[in-house]
Design a protein around this motif. Structure first.
Motif, PDB file in Angstrom:
ATOM      1  N   LEU A 255       0.834  -1.211   0.000  1.00 32.10           N
ATOM      2  CA  LEU A 255       0.000   0.000   0.000  1.00 32.10           C
ATOM      3  C   LEU A 255       0.866   1.257   0.000  1.00 32.10           C
ATOM      4  N   LEU A 256       1.923   1.252   0.802  1.00 32.04           N
ATOM      5  CA  LEU A 256       2.772   2.451   0.885  1.00 32.04           C
ATOM      6  C   LEU A 256       3.450   2.746  -0.451  1.00 32.04           C
ATOM      7  N   TYR A 257       3.966   1.706  -1.111  1.00 33.87           N
ATOM      8  CA  TYR A 257       4.648   1.941  -2.392  1.00 33.87           C
ATOM      9  C   TYR A 257       3.670   2.284  -3.509  1.00 33.87           C
ATOM     10  N   LEU A 258       2.490   1.685  -3.508  1.00 39.76           N
ATOM     11  CA  LEU A 258       1.499   2.049  -4.535  1.00 39.76           C
ATOM     12  C   LEU A 258       1.093   3.508  -4.369  1.00 39.76           C
TER      13      LEU A 258
ATOM     14  N   ALA B 226       2.860   5.914  -2.822  1.00 40.79           N
ATOM     15  CA  ALA B 226       3.997   6.775  -3.137  1.00 40.79           C
ATOM     16  C   ALA B 226       4.182   6.902  -4.645  1.00 40.79           C
ATOM     17  N   ALA B 227       3.903   5.801  -5.369  1.00 38.83           N
ATOM     18  CA  ALA B 227       4.072   5.795  -6.826  1.00 38.83           C
ATOM     19  C   ALA B 227       2.993   6.596  -7.538  1.00 38.83           C
ATOM     20  N   GLY B 228       1.929   6.942  -6.817  1.00 44.50           N
ATOM     21  CA  GLY B 228       0.897   7.778  -7.417  1.00 44.50           C
ATOM     22  C   GLY B 228      -0.292   7.036  -7.988  1.00 44.50           C
ATOM     23  N   VAL B 229      -0.452   5.736  -7.617  1.00 46.35           N
ATOM     24  CA  VAL B 229      -1.670   5.029  -8.041  1.00 46.35           C
ATOM     25  C   VAL B 229      -2.867   5.846  -7.551  1.00 46.35           C
ATOM     26  N   GLY B 230      -3.740   6.236  -8.482  1.00 40.17           N
ATOM     27  CA  GLY B 230      -4.752   7.244  -8.160  1.00 40.17           C
ATOM     28  C   GLY B 230      -5.845   6.796  -7.219  1.00 40.17           C
ATOM     29  N   THR B 231      -6.283   5.538  -7.370  1.00 45.02           N
ATOM     30  CA  THR B 231      -7.346   5.013  -6.507  1.00 45.02           C
ATOM     31  C   THR B 231      -6.875   3.691  -5.910  1.00 45.02           C
ATOM     32  N   ILE B 232      -6.894   3.610  -4.590  1.00 44.76           N
ATOM     33  CA  ILE B 232      -6.479   2.389  -3.899  1.00 44.76           C
ATOM     34  C   ILE B 232      -7.621   1.940  -3.002  1.00 44.76           C
ATOM     35  N   GLY B 233      -8.083   0.703  -3.222  1.00 43.47           N
ATOM     36  CA  GLY B 233      -9.083   0.101  -2.345  1.00 43.47           C
ATOM     37  C   GLY B 233      -8.389  -0.802  -1.340  1.00 43.47           C
ATOM     38  N   ILE B 234      -8.879  -0.810  -0.109  1.00 52.56           N
ATOM     39  CA  ILE B 234      -8.311  -1.696   0.928  1.00 52.56           C
ATOM     40  C   ILE B 234      -9.469  -2.435   1.571  1.00 52.56           C
TER      41      ILE B 234
ATOM     42  N   SER C 136       7.032  -5.600  -1.191  1.00 54.71           N
ATOM     43  CA  SER C 136       7.614  -4.623  -2.117  1.00 54.71           C
ATOM     44  C   SER C 136       7.698  -5.190  -3.533  1.00 54.71           C
ATOM     45  N   ILE C 137       8.035  -6.481  -3.646  1.00 54.66           N
ATOM     46  CA  ILE C 137       8.051  -7.114  -4.975  1.00 54.66           C
ATOM     47  C   ILE C 137       6.632  -7.127  -5.540  1.00 54.66           C
ATOM     48  N   GLN C 138       5.663  -7.347  -4.662  1.00 56.80           N
ATOM     49  CA  GLN C 138       4.259  -7.330  -5.113  1.00 56.80           C
ATOM     50  C   GLN C 138       3.899  -5.943  -5.670  1.00 56.80           C
ATOM     51  N   ALA C 139       4.362  -4.889  -5.002  1.00 54.48           N
ATOM     52  CA  ALA C 139       4.121  -3.526  -5.507  1.00 54.48           C
ATOM     53  C   ALA C 139       4.787  -3.343  -6.871  1.00 54.48           C
ATOM     54  N   ILE C 140       6.015  -3.830  -7.019  1.00 49.91           N
ATOM     55  CA  ILE C 140       6.726  -3.735  -8.302  1.00 49.91           C
ATOM     56  C   ILE C 140       5.909  -4.403  -9.405  1.00 49.91           C
ATOM     57  N   GLU C 141       5.415  -5.613  -9.121  1.00 55.98           N
ATOM     58  CA  GLU C 141       4.673  -6.356 -10.152  1.00 55.98           C
ATOM     59  C   GLU C 141       3.361  -5.671 -10.507  1.00 55.98           C
ATOM     60  N   VAL C 142       2.672  -5.101  -9.516  1.00 56.32           N
ATOM     61  CA  VAL C 142       1.433  -4.361  -9.800  1.00 56.32           C
ATOM     62  C   VAL C 142       1.750  -3.160 -10.690  1.00 56.32           C
ATOM     63  N   LEU C 143       2.793  -2.416 -10.357  1.00 58.40           N
ATOM     64  CA  LEU C 143       3.155  -1.225 -11.136  1.00 58.40           C
ATOM     65  C   LEU C 143       3.573  -1.617 -12.556  1.00 58.40           C
TER      66      LEU C 143
END
Ligand SMILES: [Zn+2]
Length: 268
Positions: A49-52, A54-62, A207-214
């Motif tokens: 969540l923090l990396y998404l 920070a990267a600027g993903v516009g909408t994040i659902g949790i 963090s790898i999961q964030a990389i793969e999503v991005l």
């Protein structure tokens, strides 16, 4: 750059991304326009969540129905001592907005279940599963396939983590069920609560999961479709294993028996 509609604040905030030729202004705009659902605001969900954000993903659902407990703080770095007994979704939302107030955070204080899964997943472009149980992993896999969403799924236990991406709705890619047709019998595989988990492992796999999503959003590099990455912290070894589509898969095979989301035993 301004024809992409960035504010001065966004150009400065995302300068290190915009400089990368593989991202650039167009890629950054894709991130800002994207909607990602994260299942679980726990060990994996924290760095993810923090990396998404920070990267600027516009909408994040949790989606998470738990409250922060003292025993979470050994690895769930999005939460703080002050937020013990607060809903994890609220605690995570505050941390996200502290890093990037531009993010639209949508919280679901409920368990991801067969009753809400289709409705919630439909609202997002891509799903990242950081849950801690097999029922949720199978449900996330099935609903993502049926709703044509890419799933980035990860798991950690003791000193080992695994991560893969699934886009079985596209071409001949495999799904999670091609690898694991059904959940193991209850009690066969210990939970993190029973067996323990090395805290910093959550940081590396999340963090790898964030990389793969991005990467999926940007369409860059090689995706983890049809591959499983296994990271063993004790040997410091990371392996990438090929996984194959199962034509007899109950979900994505040629004669599927799972064609809708019901109160299936695999989700319990
Ligand atoms: Zn499959």
């Amino acid at each position: 750059m301004n024809d992409l509609g960035f504010t001065d604040e966004e150009i400065e905030r995302y300068a290190r991304h915009i400089t990368l030729p593989q991202v650039g202004g167009i890629g950054q705009r894709k991130l800002i326009n994207s909607k990602v659902l994260v299942i679980g605001a726990g060990g994996l969900g924290s760095p993810l969540l923090l990396y998404l954000a920070a990267a600027g993903v516009g909408t994040i659902g949790i989606i998470d129905d738990d409250k922060v407990e003292l025993s979470n703080l050994q690895r769930q770095i999005i939460h703080t001592n002050d937020n013990i007994k607060i809903h994890k979704t609220d605690s995570a939302k505050k941390a996200i907005l502290d890093i990037n107030p531009n993010v639209n955070v949508i919280t679901y204080k409920e368990r991801f279940s067969f009753k809400n899964a289709e409705d919630i997943v439909s609202k997002f472009d891509i799903v990242a599963d950081g849950s801690d149980n097999f029922g949720t992993r199978f449900l996330a896999n099935d609903v993502c396939y049926l709703k044509n969403k890419t799933l980035v799924s990860a798991a950690i236990l003791r000193f080992e983590g695994q991560i893969s991406s699934y886009s079985a709705h596209k071409g001949s890619n495999c799904c999670y069920r091609c690898l694991w047709p059904e959940p193991p019998p209850k009690g066969l595989i210990a939970s993190c609560g029973e067996a323990g988990v090395f805290g910093a492992l959550a940081g590396s796999i999340g963090s790898i999961q964030a990389i793969e999503v991005l990467k999926e959003i940007l369409g860059i590099g090689h995706s983890l479709n049809n591959y499983l990455v296994i990271f063993d912290t004790l040997s410091s070894e990371m392996r990438k294993v090929k996984i194959n589509k199962d034509n007899n898969c109950k979900l994505c095979g040629s004669k599927p028996t799972i064609t809708s989301i019901t109160n299936h035993k695999d989700y319990r």
